[in-house]
Design a protein around this motif. Structure first.
Motif: not given
Length: 349
Positions: A299-300, A310-312, A330-331, A338-341
């Motif tokens: 999660a980030s 950051g996530i990207y 999830k965004i 925030r996102c979950i990868m």
């Protein structure tokens, strides 16, 4: 205290560091870090700050960039001692130690690393190579806890690592989900001894045995000011191991240990990709410790201002290494995105 990463749990201070716990290398040039990590609800605060630019420059000119050697922390036999003088609060149905009380105890000598006093003097929640924010509960932790329920993530009989654990809430959720083993890692030994371990003990006692819902972050009754005697649920703590130190050092310790070790079915990590300088160590640790068919849930924030991570950016880094396949599952667009990868090894089924 007036400073934070913007979503945290409380404040900080302390003593002098343990020299033998560190491996120091020549300092590297760093970008100034001002805002990034964050935490919601009672255990929350807005965004992170790294103090003034002048203070950062002074620190960098006086210190070396240090990576802590890995250390396994033993679980004390007297669990009542672990919870002694601690004040409990609850969030998402989980017990956690009130951070301001821990900070006061650290000022009285419980913090041999000196991370609390350094955090206070630098007006910062993050001092790269010294203190990595483990005394706060950051916002994305709760995003990931919510996702476990939404996606029906199963922990039963799984071997789980809570990487960069801080308060250890992700690993505690896995424990309550009947994981076979849960290991906790944080950069700072003070965080493990004074926060993570007490939180695990508090949630493994009979009074804290229920699983919290992801959405209810308030408590229906005031949390107990002092924990009851620690009567642990059968065998729960025997499932746990606790480690401090830099990721690659912890990975080396686990893989070279005489103790039996099996790779992790699930690795959980939240708000650990704020600094691109750490991506290589994190990537290699994940690839070394994840089981062939395991999964990483990360999660980030979409971007950490000032630090540059950051996530990207991390997703691009992972793609270039060509070891993992990734998916943003999830965004969350509320506030700062925030996102979950989800990550899996490319040769996995």
């Amino acid at each position: 205290m007036a400073f934070r990463f913007n979503f945290c749990i409380d404040e900080n201070e302390s003593n002098e560091p343990e020299a033998h716990d560190k491996m120091c290398f020549p300092k590297r040039k760093q970008d100034s870090i001002e805002k990034s990590k964050q935490t919601p609800d009672t255990a929350a605060d807005p965004s992170p700050r790294l103090g003034t630019e002048k203070h950062q420059e002074e620190m960098l000119s006086k210190t070396k960039f240090c990576f802590k050697a890995a250390k396994e922390h033993s679980i004390p036999e007297d669990l009542d001692k672990v919870l002694e003088n601690k004040v409990m609060e609850t969030v998402s149905g989980l017990y956690y130690i009130k951070m301001s009380v821990v900070e006061m105890m650290c000022l009285d000598g419980a913090d041999r690393e000196g991370i609390v006093s350094k955090s206070v003097s630098s007006h910062s929640d993050l001092i790269p190579g010294v203190y990595e924010g483990g005394m706060k509960i950051w916002e994305c932790t709760f995003d990931l806890i919510d996702y476990f329920s939404e996606a029906k993530i199963q922990f039963t009989n799984k071997t789980v690592l809570d990487l960069g654990c801080g308060a250890g809430l992700l690993g505690i959720v896995a424990l309550r989900g009947k994981a076979e083993k849960v290991h906790f890692q944080d950069y700072n030994s003070t965080v493990i001894d004074e926060i993570t371990l007490p939180n695990v003990v508090a949630n493994c006692t009979n009074k804290g045995s229920r699983m919290g819902s992801g959405d209810n972050r308030t408590t229906s009754k005031p949390p107990s000011k002092r924990p009851r005697n620690a009567e642990c649920l059968p065998d729960v703590l025997t499932k746990c191991r606790f480690f401090s130190g830099e990721w690659s050092e912890v990975s080396r310790l686990l893989l070279s240990s005489n103790k039996p070790f099996s790779k992790y079915d699930i690795i959980l990590t939240s708000e650990t990709i704020y600094n691109p300088d750490y991506y290589s160590a994190l990537h290699d640790t994940l690839s070394q410790l994840l089981d062939k068919n395991g999964r990483v849930y990360l999660a980030s924030k979409a971007h950490y201002f000032g630090v540059g991570g950051g996530i990207y950016l991390f997703e691009k880094f992972i793609e270039e290494r060509n070891v993992f396949r990734t998916s943003i599952v999830k965004i969350i667009d509320k506030g700062l995105q925030r996102c979950i990868m989800e990550m899996a090894l490319k040769d996995s089924s």
